[in-house]
Design a protein around this motif. Structure first.
Motif: not given
Length: 70
Positions: A11-36
């Motif tokens: 993957p290109s650097v931009q693709e890798a960065l986009d994948q990491v951003k998506a992963l971080l967003q998913k983690h924020r959502i999951v952790e937010s749901m768990v907190r609630k």
């Protein structure tokens, strides 16, 4: 030609960065749901989810070249 077909696409650097951003967003959502959630051992569950997210992110970053991570 068969060797080219067998090679994995890097993957290109931009693709890798986009994948990491998506992963971080998913983690924020999951952790937010768990907190609630109201459940027994809430802190333990929250801690386990957080650690699992960190491991998944670390695996992703480990596949990248250090210069790409920087």
């Amino acid at each position: 030609m068969p060797q080219a077909a067998e090679r994995k696409r890097t993957p290109s650097v931009q693709e890798a960065l986009d994948q990491v951003k998506a992963l971080l967003q998913k983690h924020r959502i999951v952790e937010s749901m768990v907190r609630k959630q109201d459940m027994p051992r809430h802190e333990l569950v929250e801690s386990l989810v957080h650690k699992q997210n960190l491991v998944e992110l670390q695996k992703k970053l480990d596949r990248l070249h250090p210069a790409e991570v920087a």
